[in-house]
Structure formats: structure tokens, C-alpha cells
Design a protein around this motif. Structure first.
Motif, PDB file in Angstrom:
ATOM      1  N   GLN A  38       0.853  -1.182   0.000  1.00  0.00           N
ATOM      2  CA  GLN A  38       0.000   0.000   0.000  1.00  0.00           C
ATOM      3  C   GLN A  38       0.890   1.234   0.000  1.00  0.00           C
ATOM      4  O   GLN A  38       1.524   1.537   1.027  1.00  0.00           O
ATOM      5  N   TYR A  39       0.954   1.907  -1.136  1.00  0.00           N
ATOM      6  CA  TYR A  39       1.678   3.171  -1.221  1.00  0.00           C
ATOM      7  C   TYR A  39       0.807   4.271  -0.630  1.00  0.00           C
ATOM      8  O   TYR A  39      -0.419   4.130  -0.524  1.00  0.00           O
ATOM      9  N   SER A  40       1.448   5.376  -0.270  1.00  0.00           N
ATOM     10  CA  SER A  40       0.728   6.474   0.362  1.00  0.00           C
ATOM     11  C   SER A  40      -0.457   6.921  -0.479  1.00  0.00           C
ATOM     12  O   SER A  40      -0.321   7.179  -1.680  1.00  0.00           O
ATOM     13  N   ARG A  41      -1.620   6.957   0.134  1.00  0.00           N
ATOM     14  CA  ARG A  41      -2.858   7.434  -0.485  1.00  0.00           C
ATOM     15  C   ARG A  41      -3.292   6.587  -1.676  1.00  0.00           C
ATOM     16  O   ARG A  41      -3.996   7.062  -2.561  1.00  0.00           O
ATOM     17  N   GLN A  42      -2.845   5.335  -1.708  1.00  0.00           N
ATOM     18  CA  GLN A  42      -3.285   4.419  -2.758  1.00  0.00           C
ATOM     19  C   GLN A  42      -3.936   3.187  -2.137  1.00  0.00           C
ATOM     20  O   GLN A  42      -3.869   2.964  -0.939  1.00  0.00           O
ATOM     21  N   ARG A  43      -4.561   2.414  -2.988  1.00  0.00           N
ATOM     22  CA  ARG A  43      -5.225   1.205  -2.518  1.00  0.00           C
ATOM     23  C   ARG A  43      -4.222   0.085  -2.266  1.00  0.00           C
ATOM     24  O   ARG A  43      -3.119   0.081  -2.815  1.00  0.00           O
ATOM     25  N   LEU A  44      -4.649  -0.833  -1.461  1.00  0.00           N
ATOM     26  CA  LEU A  44      -3.886  -2.052  -1.264  1.00  0.00           C
ATOM     27  C   LEU A  44      -3.835  -2.808  -2.596  1.00  0.00           C
ATOM     28  O   LEU A  44      -4.858  -2.969  -3.263  1.00  0.00           O
ATOM     29  N   GLN A  45      -2.650  -3.256  -2.976  1.00  0.00           N
ATOM     30  CA  GLN A  45      -2.530  -3.945  -4.269  1.00  0.00           C
ATOM     31  C   GLN A  45      -1.531  -5.078  -4.166  1.00  0.00           C
ATOM     32  O   GLN A  45      -0.608  -5.045  -3.357  1.00  0.00           O
ATOM     33  N   LEU A  46      -1.726  -6.065  -5.019  1.00  0.00           N
ATOM     34  CA  LEU A  46      -0.836  -7.218  -5.016  1.00  0.00           C
ATOM     35  C   LEU A  46       0.537  -6.834  -5.553  1.00  0.00           C
ATOM     36  O   LEU A  46       0.654  -6.191  -6.594  1.00  0.00           O
ATOM     37  N   LEU A  47       1.579  -7.245  -4.833  1.00  0.00           N
ATOM     38  CA  LEU A  47       2.933  -7.043  -5.314  1.00  0.00           C
ATOM     39  C   LEU A  47       3.410  -8.319  -6.012  1.00  0.00           C
ATOM     40  O   LEU A  47       3.813  -8.290  -7.179  1.00  0.00           O
ATOM     41  N   LEU A  48       3.355  -9.440  -5.282  1.00  0.00           N
ATOM     42  CA  LEU A  48       3.707 -10.702  -5.914  1.00  0.00           C
ATOM     43  C   LEU A  48       3.136 -11.867  -5.112  1.00  0.00           C
ATOM     44  O   LEU A  48       2.686 -11.720  -3.979  1.00  0.00           O
ATOM     45  N   ARG A  49       3.145 -13.041  -5.767  1.00  0.00           N
ATOM     46  CA  ARG A  49       2.626 -14.260  -5.145  1.00  0.00           C
ATOM     47  C   ARG A  49       3.620 -15.377  -5.404  1.00  0.00           C
ATOM     48  O   ARG A  49       4.323 -15.367  -6.431  1.00  0.00           O
ATOM     49  N   HIS A  50       3.678 -16.310  -4.503  1.00  0.00           N
ATOM     50  CA  HIS A  50       4.782 -17.273  -4.577  1.00  0.00           C
ATOM     51  C   HIS A  50       4.652 -18.200  -5.768  1.00  0.00           C
ATOM     52  O   HIS A  50       5.667 -18.637  -6.308  1.00  0.00           O
ATOM     53  N   ILE A  51       3.438 -18.503  -6.225  1.00  0.00           N
ATOM     54  CA  ILE A  51       3.318 -19.473  -7.308  1.00  0.00           C
ATOM     55  C   ILE A  51       3.779 -18.898  -8.647  1.00  0.00           C
ATOM     56  O   ILE A  51       4.126 -19.653  -9.550  1.00  0.00           O
ATOM     57  N   SER A  52       3.823 -17.587  -8.772  1.00  0.00           N
ATOM     58  CA  SER A  52       4.230 -17.010 -10.046  1.00  0.00           C
ATOM     59  C   SER A  52       5.746 -16.937 -10.173  1.00  0.00           C
ATOM     60  O   SER A  52       6.279 -16.866 -11.270  1.00  0.00           O
ATOM     61  N   TYR A  85       3.921  -2.790   3.652  1.00  0.00           N
ATOM     62  CA  TYR A  85       3.936  -4.098   3.008  1.00  0.00           C
ATOM     63  C   TYR A  85       3.255  -5.129   3.909  1.00  0.00           C
ATOM     64  O   TYR A  85       3.568  -5.247   5.097  1.00  0.00           O
ATOM     65  N   TYR A  86       2.338  -5.867   3.319  1.00  0.00           N
ATOM     66  CA  TYR A  86       1.612  -6.894   4.058  1.00  0.00           C
ATOM     67  C   TYR A  86       1.872  -8.261   3.434  1.00  0.00           C
ATOM     68  O   TYR A  86       1.715  -8.445   2.223  1.00  0.00           O
ATOM     69  N   CYS A  87       2.217  -9.191   4.271  1.00  0.00           N
ATOM     70  CA  CYS A  87       2.313 -10.577   3.865  1.00  0.00           C
ATOM     71  C   CYS A  87       0.947 -11.219   4.117  1.00  0.00           C
ATOM     72  O   CYS A  87       0.295 -10.917   5.134  1.00  0.00           O
TER      73      CYS A  87
END
Lengths: 113, 113
Positions: A38-52, A85-87
């Protein structure tokens, strides 16, 4: 029960230094692990996932089932990496995981010049 | 495609009242999940709906309920509001049935006085 632990609330590094955001999980089955940002004033968004197994914005994360960890790493921090950053963990479909995400408490990364 | 939208963005209620929050997923997404975000507890899963059926439910009291309509839009309701219900309520949608990237809305900030 599924649990995600992010031990650091705040991580401060200098620009160009390596970054490692720690994430440990507890889950009895086969989890899917994600990093959301989550960047400042932005929505929570996917950064990466382990299967990719991709590298996104220079970040990588490897699932270590033996250590039940999914640490996020980047060799050289940039100022624009400053964010929260959220895991997160999602259970396998056969154990009713669906799209339920269990989040860690998050780590605020601050990249200083 | 338009992103996930949530209405209203801000809400102030008093204890004992009830509230309904709305979420419109990305077009084509059939799964909608709700999360509560507070400084103390972080991001906690409330429930997930897929094709109008609740598939997963988090550990919240029965005062928290939700539903999903045939167009995938979802609402969540909180009855008999308590001070502790003050939080940011996030909605997320995804296209697939399991363990897929979730796209988050901006959230509804609920304040209970």
C-alpha cells in the motif's frame, strides 16, 4: 488455524541498500502466499505471489516450507519503495481456503536518501 | 476496467445504530470479500461471497452480515453498532474461485460515536 507474522513494524534503510521484509506463517496445509503493498494514499494492491515466481519492481520472495517463511527481498532499495507491506496467506481450496486472506500486521518500509 | 468501488467513503454513526456498506466489484468478478482494518488488529477477514453464496466467514459476531446480488455487487451490514466497530472496511473482488489476486477498493471509513 492460520497465522502470519511480520516481526517488524518499521524498517528503515538507505537508498541503494538491500531490503528484507520478514514473513513467517503457520498453516497445516499447502498455503498460497502473497505480498500486498500500500503506497501512500493508494489502494492495497498485489505485489507478488509465490506461485508465479516473478520479480516485481525488483522484489522477489521465496517460499521456504521448512522454515515456514516467505521473506520479501530487494537488492537495492529505491525511494519509491517506501510503503506499507503486508504478507498474506490463503488456504488451499480443499481445506476451504477460497479467497480468504489472512494478513500479517504489516511492515512500514522507509527508504531514506 | 473500472476498479472496485465502495460507497459511502465516510460514515459517522452513533452506538446502537445500524449501517449498510456497499461494494461494486470489477466487472466480471464473481468473488467479493470484506475486511476490517483497525490500528490495533490490522486487516481481518470478515466474509467472502461467491456467486451469491457466502463461502467463508471470519471470527466476527453475528451483528456483521453480508449478501451478494446477482450482479455480484455486495453489501455488508453491521447492526447495533459499538464503539469498537470504528474501522476502515475494505472490499476486494477477484475473478476466480480460489487463491487469486484480489483487487481492493478504497474502503469505507466508519466512525461510531
Amino acid at each position: 488455524a492460520q497465522r502470519v507474522t511480520q516481526p517488524e513494524k518499521l524498517l528503515s534503510v538507505f537508498k541503494g541498500a538491500p531490503v528484507e521484509l520478514k514473513c513467517n506463517y503457520s498453516y497445516s496445509g499447502s498455503p498460497e502466499l502473497f505480498w500486498y503493498v500500500q503506497y501512500s494514499r493508494q489502494r492495497l494492491q498485489l505485489l507478488l505471489r509465490h506461485i508465479s515466481r516473478e520479480s516485481i519492481k525488483g522484489f522477489t520472495a521465496d517460499l521456504n516450507k521448512g522454515e515456514t517463511s516467505f521473506h520479501l527481498k530487494k537488492p537495492f532499495a529505491q525511494e519509491e519503495d517506501s510503503a506499507m507491506y503486508y504478507c498474506a496467506l490463503s488456504g488451499h481450496v480443499f481445506t476451504g481456503g477460497g479467497n480468504k486472506l489472512t494478513f500479517g500486521t504489516g511492515t512500514q518500509l522507509k527508504v531514506e536518501l | 476496467k473500472a476498479g472496485v468501488t465502495q460507497t459511502p467513503r465516510y460514515l459517522i454513526k452513533t452506538r446502537g445504530q445500524q449501517v449498510t456498506l456497499s461494494c461494486s466489484p470489477i466487472s466480471g468478478h464473481r468473488s467479493v470479500s470484506w475486511y476490517q482494518q483497525t490500528p490495533g488488529q490490522g486487516l481481518q477477514f470478515l466474509f467472502e461471497y461467491f456467486s451469491e453464496t457466502q463461502r467463508n466467514k471470519g471470527n466476527f459476531p453475528g451483528r456483521f452480515s453480508g449478501r451478494q446480488f446477482s450482479n455480484s455487487r455486495s453489501e455488508m451490514n453491521v447492526s447495533t453498532l459499538e464503539l469498537g466497530d470504528s474501522a476502515l472496511y475494505l472490499c476486494a473482488s477477484t475473478v476466480a474461485a480460489i487463491n487469486n489476486e484480489q483487487f481492493f477498493g478504497p474502503g469505507t471509513r466508519l466512525t461510531v460515536l
